[in-house]
Structures are given as structure tokens and as C-alpha cells.
Design a protein around this motif. Structure first.
Motif, PDB file in Angstrom:
ATOM      1  N   VAL A   8      26.037  -3.044  29.821  1.00  0.00           N
ATOM      2  CA  VAL A   8      26.909  -3.850  28.942  1.00  0.00           C
ATOM      3  C   VAL A   8      26.341  -5.167  29.347  1.00  0.00           C
ATOM      4  O   VAL A   8      26.249  -6.658  28.824  1.00  0.00           O
ATOM      5  N   ALA A   9      26.904  -6.152  30.551  1.00  0.00           N
ATOM      6  CA  ALA A   9      26.324  -7.109  31.301  1.00  0.00           C
ATOM      7  C   ALA A   9      25.004  -7.016  31.379  1.00  0.00           C
ATOM      8  O   ALA A   9      24.481  -8.866  30.328  1.00  0.00           O
ATOM      9  N   THR A  10      24.180  -6.218  31.010  1.00  0.00           N
ATOM     10  CA  THR A  10      22.592  -7.417  31.145  1.00  0.00           C
ATOM     11  C   THR A  10      22.352  -7.210  29.532  1.00  0.00           C
ATOM     12  O   THR A  10      21.763  -8.030  29.000  1.00  0.00           O
ATOM     13  N   LEU A  11      22.872  -5.776  28.390  1.00  0.00           N
ATOM     14  CA  LEU A  11      22.615  -6.318  27.242  1.00  0.00           C
ATOM     15  C   LEU A  11      22.981  -7.989  26.611  1.00  0.00           C
ATOM     16  O   LEU A  11      22.052  -8.484  25.884  1.00  0.00           O
ATOM     17  N   LEU A  12      24.181  -8.023  27.227  1.00  0.00           N
ATOM     18  CA  LEU A  12      24.768  -9.099  26.357  1.00  0.00           C
ATOM     19  C   LEU A  12      24.329 -10.625  27.307  1.00  0.00           C
ATOM     20  O   LEU A  12      24.078 -11.161  26.475  1.00  0.00           O
ATOM     21  N   GLY A  13      23.465 -10.733  28.814  1.00  0.00           N
ATOM     22  CA  GLY A  13      23.054 -11.417  28.788  1.00  0.00           C
ATOM     23  C   GLY A  13      22.064 -11.887  28.460  1.00  0.00           C
ATOM     24  O   GLY A  13      21.125 -12.487  28.033  1.00  0.00           O
ATOM     25  N   GLY A  14      21.441 -10.846  28.488  1.00  0.00           N
ATOM     26  CA  GLY A  14      19.310 -11.136  27.494  1.00  0.00           C
ATOM     27  C   GLY A  14      19.808 -11.166  26.313  1.00  0.00           C
ATOM     28  O   GLY A  14      18.747 -12.205  26.013  1.00  0.00           O
ATOM     29  N   MET A  15      20.789 -10.863  25.467  1.00  0.00           N
ATOM     30  CA  MET A  15      20.637 -11.511  24.088  1.00  0.00           C
ATOM     31  C   MET A  15      21.363 -12.585  23.694  1.00  0.00           C
ATOM     32  O   MET A  15      20.909 -13.983  23.335  1.00  0.00           O
ATOM     33  N   GLY A  16      22.072 -13.076  25.195  1.00  0.00           N
ATOM     34  CA  GLY A  16      22.490 -14.935  24.898  1.00  0.00           C
ATOM     35  C   GLY A  16      21.554 -15.704  24.894  1.00  0.00           C
ATOM     36  O   GLY A  16      21.275 -16.912  24.351  1.00  0.00           O
ATOM     37  N   LEU A  17      20.941 -14.923  26.284  1.00  0.00           N
ATOM     38  CA  LEU A  17      19.511 -16.383  26.811  1.00  0.00           C
ATOM     39  C   LEU A  17      18.532 -16.638  25.218  1.00  0.00           C
ATOM     40  O   LEU A  17      17.815 -17.556  24.999  1.00  0.00           O
ATOM     41  N   VAL A  18      17.863 -15.209  24.722  1.00  0.00           N
ATOM     42  CA  VAL A  18      17.088 -15.081  23.799  1.00  0.00           C
ATOM     43  C   VAL A  18      17.678 -16.087  22.567  1.00  0.00           C
ATOM     44  O   VAL A  18      16.911 -17.371  22.173  1.00  0.00           O
ATOM     45  N   PHE A  19      18.971 -15.680  21.855  1.00  0.00           N
ATOM     46  CA  PHE A  19      19.431 -16.544  21.318  1.00  0.00           C
ATOM     47  C   PHE A  19      19.543 -18.284  21.505  1.00  0.00           C
ATOM     48  O   PHE A  19      19.393 -19.071  20.553  1.00  0.00           O
ATOM     49  N   THR A  20      19.900 -18.531  23.318  1.00  0.00           N
ATOM     50  CA  THR A  20      20.169 -20.070  23.039  1.00  0.00           C
ATOM     51  C   THR A  20      18.379 -20.666  23.642  1.00  0.00           C
ATOM     52  O   THR A  20      18.685 -21.681  23.199  1.00  0.00           O
ATOM     53  N   LEU A  21      17.628 -19.958  23.818  1.00  0.00           N
ATOM     54  CA  LEU A  21      16.233 -20.425  23.805  1.00  0.00           C
ATOM     55  C   LEU A  21      15.650 -20.972  22.106  1.00  0.00           C
ATOM     56  O   LEU A  21      15.501 -21.751  22.208  1.00  0.00           O
ATOM     57  N   ILE A  22      16.390 -19.689  21.344  1.00  0.00           N
ATOM     58  CA  ILE A  22      15.821 -20.063  19.916  1.00  0.00           C
ATOM     59  C   ILE A  22      16.127 -21.271  19.315  1.00  0.00           C
ATOM     60  O   ILE A  22      15.932 -22.250  18.651  1.00  0.00           O
ATOM     61  N   ALA A  23      17.763 -21.730  20.019  1.00  0.00           N
ATOM     62  CA  ALA A  23      18.528 -22.368  19.294  1.00  0.00           C
ATOM     63  C   ALA A  23      17.507 -23.353  19.912  1.00  0.00           C
ATOM     64  O   ALA A  23      17.443 -25.023  19.293  1.00  0.00           O
ATOM     65  N   GLY A  24      17.196 -23.528  21.467  1.00  0.00           N
ATOM     66  CA  GLY A  24      17.286 -25.257  21.338  1.00  0.00           C
ATOM     67  C   GLY A  24      15.836 -25.474  21.148  1.00  0.00           C
ATOM     68  O   GLY A  24      15.113 -26.461  21.099  1.00  0.00           O
ATOM     69  N   VAL A  25      15.020 -24.670  20.599  1.00  0.00           N
ATOM     70  CA  VAL A  25      13.373 -24.638  20.186  1.00  0.00           C
ATOM     71  C   VAL A  25      14.077 -25.134  18.622  1.00  0.00           C
ATOM     72  O   VAL A  25      13.082 -26.016  18.031  1.00  0.00           O
ATOM     73  N   ALA A  26      15.629 -24.698  17.724  1.00  0.00           N
ATOM     74  CA  ALA A  26      15.419 -24.655  16.396  1.00  0.00           C
ATOM     75  C   ALA A  26      15.855 -26.835  16.343  1.00  0.00           C
ATOM     76  O   ALA A  26      15.779 -27.453  16.207  1.00  0.00           O
ATOM     77  N   LEU A  27      16.831 -26.926  17.372  1.00  0.00           N
ATOM     78  CA  LEU A  27      16.935 -28.309  17.798  1.00  0.00           C
ATOM     79  C   LEU A  27      16.561 -28.889  18.397  1.00  0.00           C
ATOM     80  O   LEU A  27      16.202 -29.825  17.462  1.00  0.00           O
ATOM     81  N   ARG A  28      14.972 -29.102  19.096  1.00  0.00           N
ATOM     82  CA  ARG A  28      14.045 -29.490  19.455  1.00  0.00           C
ATOM     83  C   ARG A  28      13.762 -30.311  18.357  1.00  0.00           C
ATOM     84  O   ARG A  28      12.920 -30.989  18.197  1.00  0.00           O
ATOM     85  N   ILE A  29      13.741 -28.908  16.952  1.00  0.00           N
ATOM     86  CA  ILE A  29      12.203 -28.943  16.016  1.00  0.00           C
ATOM     87  C   ILE A  29      13.011 -30.481  14.858  1.00  0.00           C
ATOM     88  O   ILE A  29      12.658 -30.812  14.594  1.00  0.00           O
ATOM     89  N   SER A  30      14.306 -30.125  14.706  1.00  0.00           N
ATOM     90  CA  SER A  30      15.522 -31.062  14.509  1.00  0.00           C
ATOM     91  C   SER A  30      15.281 -32.522  14.971  1.00  0.00           C
ATOM     92  O   SER A  30      15.587 -33.176  13.984  1.00  0.00           O
ATOM     93  N   GLY A  31      15.610 -32.715  15.876  1.00  0.00           N
ATOM     94  CA  GLY A  31      15.381 -33.277  16.548  1.00  0.00           C
ATOM     95  C   GLY A  31      14.259 -34.307  16.123  1.00  0.00           C
ATOM     96  O   GLY A  31      14.159 -35.807  16.389  1.00  0.00           O
ATOM     97  N   LYS A  32      13.095 -33.641  15.934  1.00  0.00           N
ATOM     98  CA  LYS A  32      11.767 -34.192  15.574  1.00  0.00           C
ATOM     99  C   LYS A  32      12.142 -34.326  13.766  1.00  0.00           C
ATOM    100  O   LYS A  32      10.739 -35.658  13.879  1.00  0.00           O
ATOM    101  N   ALA A  33      12.634 -34.411  13.785  1.00  0.00           N
ATOM    102  CA  ALA A  33      12.054 -34.206  12.592  1.00  0.00           C
ATOM    103  C   ALA A  33      12.442 -35.487  11.939  1.00  0.00           C
ATOM    104  O   ALA A  33      11.846 -36.089  10.785  1.00  0.00           O
ATOM    105  N   GLY A  34      13.410 -36.392  11.958  1.00  0.00           N
ATOM    106  CA  GLY A  34      14.279 -37.278  11.484  1.00  0.00           C
ATOM    107  C   GLY A  34      13.190 -38.627  12.249  1.00  0.00           C
ATOM    108  O   GLY A  34      12.796 -39.527  11.410  1.00  0.00           O
ATOM    109  N   ALA A  35      12.024 -38.115  12.624  1.00  0.00           N
ATOM    110  CA  ALA A  35      10.404 -39.354  12.751  1.00  0.00           C
ATOM    111  C   ALA A  35       9.840 -38.671  13.349  1.00  0.00           C
ATOM    112  O   ALA A  35       9.445 -38.237  14.485  1.00  0.00           O
TER     113      ALA A  35
END
Length: 270
Positions: free
Chosen positions: A133-160
Motif C-alpha cells: 500500500v505504501a509503495t503504491l500510494l508513494g509511486g502514484m503520488g510521485l507521478v502526480f507531483t511530477l506531472i503537476a510540476g511540468v504543468a505548472l512550469r508550462i503555465s509559468g512560461k505561458a505568460g511570457a
């Protein structure tokens, strides 16, 4: 009378807010999953500190089936095991994880870890019961966090948006960006009124915003900018105090001499 600068004119529309919204939601989900993984690890470590190990025996395999939205069925198996306390009392417990193929067979001898104060709080030793359970939740959390980081980075660049092919005007790492317009400030009154354009850029790495202002204009530029959402500005994105130059060559000032030009003047500092 025309206002000019040394940079070329090219207006780009800033990107959508969707990447920022999606990134924020994914980040919340990722953090929640990582917190769940941390809690599962903490619970397992806490349980092990008080648990006692003994031998047990698998007495049954509980079969469960499910169907997905396409109508396909899947089957999993959960072990049921028994073990005896030191005083001879037999405890029967269902395993906490179902799997296919099954983890064991009826009659198998297994190691069991249980809480002496609550013997029914028991589990078989091994990765699936302890850390799955800990491994499953941790792996999914890491994937979601990495995807979120990419999306936020794109949004930061979108303004300029950096404009390719523009050479720096003042050494260093000067680059030209299309920066979103955010306001218009007025100074003075009557014939002495001046207008100052304002644009804001946000550093996609640090998230720190920077406000740019044009030189004072002797006329209202709004009628010539109704379709514009951004203005080209040349600056060093790595230095929040770097000088900058705002391109206003698209503006045509009212006057008797249409061929006359007014230079914006020296490069301004942020």
C-alpha cells in the motif's frame, strides 16, 4: 510622429490558465497520495515495534471477481490464515491484500506478525502485506507531483514567450519576451497628462513577478492597442534588476509631422 525602439514588433497572446489550474489540482492529489504513503509507512513501523512473530497456516483462499466498464471480468484471491497464541487459543484472520496469481495455497505454512494486545490485528510477513500500500500510494503520488510540476512550469512560461532570433541589445543574457499587459497609469492633468504602459512577467522558476513600465507617453495609447494583450520587452530573465527596453514602435503619436520620430530613450532599469 512615431515612437520607435531598436527591437522588432511582434505581439504574442499569453497562454491559457488551464495548465496552472490542472497543475495545481494534480499537485494537491500528488501531495495527498504522498501523505497517505507516509502514513502507511509510519503505521507499519509502529506495528512492527510491538508485534510478535509466529508460524501460521493458510486455511482458505477467498475468491472475488469484478468487471470493468468494458465488461471484462477479473478474479483475485485473498488468503485466510490461522495461528495459535502461547496459551493455545487459535486466531483466524483474513489477509489484507488480494492478488492474482494468489500469494499462497491452502495448507502453506506462513510467518505471521500480530499485536499481543489485539491478536486479531495480524498480518502475514512479506512485501505485499507490509509495504504494498505504501509503495503504491508513494509511486502514484510521485507521478502526480511530477506531472503537476511540468504543468505548472508550462503555465509559468505561458505568460511570457521568448521570441527567437532577437539579439541582445545590452550584453549579458538579454532576451526578448512578449509580456502580458496589465494596466495603464496616468500622471499629471490636462495638457500635461502622460500615460505609462504596465506589463507583468512571472519568473517560471522562482514564481517571482516583475513589473515593467514604459516611458511616459504624451498621448493615450489605448485606441491603438485594443487588440493587443502583450508587448515585447527585452531584458535578462535571470537578473530581476536587469535593465529593460519596451518596444513601442507600433504606436503612432498624433501630430502635424507624421514623419517625425521620437526615440524612447535610454534603456530603463527594473
Amino acid at each position: 510622429m512615431q515612437i520607435t525602439t531598436t527591437t522588432t514588433t511582434r505581439t504574442l497572446r499569453p497562454g491559457s490558465r488551464a495548465p496552472r489550474i490542472i497543475g495545481s489540482l494534480l499537485l494537491l492529489v500528488g501531495i495527498g497520495l504522498l501523505l497517505g504513503s507516509g502514513f502507511a509507512i509510519w503505521s507499519e513501523v509502529k506495528f512492527r515495534r510491538i508485534a510478535v512473530e509466529t508460524d501460521g497456516r493458510v486455511v482458505d483462499m477467498l475468491r472475488s471477481s469484478s468487471r470493468d466498464r468494458d465488461g471484462r471480468s477479473s478474479v483475485t484471491y485473498k488468503p485466510v490464515f490461522v495461528f495459535r497464541l502461547p496459551e493455545g487459543k487459535e486466531i483466524r484472520v483474513e489477509g489484507g491484500v488480494s492478488s492474482n496469481p494468489p500469494c499462497c495455497r491452502v495448507g502453506d505454512v506462513v510467518r505471521v506478525r500480530y499485536d499481543p494486545a489485539r491478536p486479531d490485528h495480524a498480518q502475514m510477513t512479506g512485501f505485499m502485506e507490509s509495504w504494498f500500500v505504501a509503495t503504491l500510494l508513494g509511486g502514484m503520488g510521485l507521478v502526480f507531483t511530477l506531472i503537476a510540476g511540468v504543468a505548472l512550469r508550462i503555465s509559468g512560461k505561458a505568460g511570457a514567450v521568448a521570441l527567437p532570433g532577437t539579439a541582445p541589445a545590452v550584453g549579458g543574457n538579454m532576451m526578448t519576451f512578449a509580456v502580458p499587459l496589465v494596466g495603464l497609469r496616468r500622471e499629471g492633468a490636462g495638457h500635461a497628462t502622460q500615460w505609462i504602459l504596465q506589463a507583468r512577467w512571472q519568473d517560471p522558476r522562482s514564481g517571482v513577478p516583475r513589473l515593467f513600465e514604459s516611458p511616459p507617453l504624451p498621448f493615450d495609447p489605448v485606441p491603438q492597442m485594443r487588440q493587443m494583450t502583450a508587448v515585447n520587452i527585452q531584458f535578462d530573465p535571470g537578473d530581476p534588476n536587469s535593465p529593460y527596453a519596451m518596444d513601442l514602435s507600433f504606436l503612432q503619436a498624433p501630430g502635424d509631422d507624421p514623419d517625425a520620430t521620437i526615440a524612447v530613450g535610454p534603456v530603463r532599469r527594473g
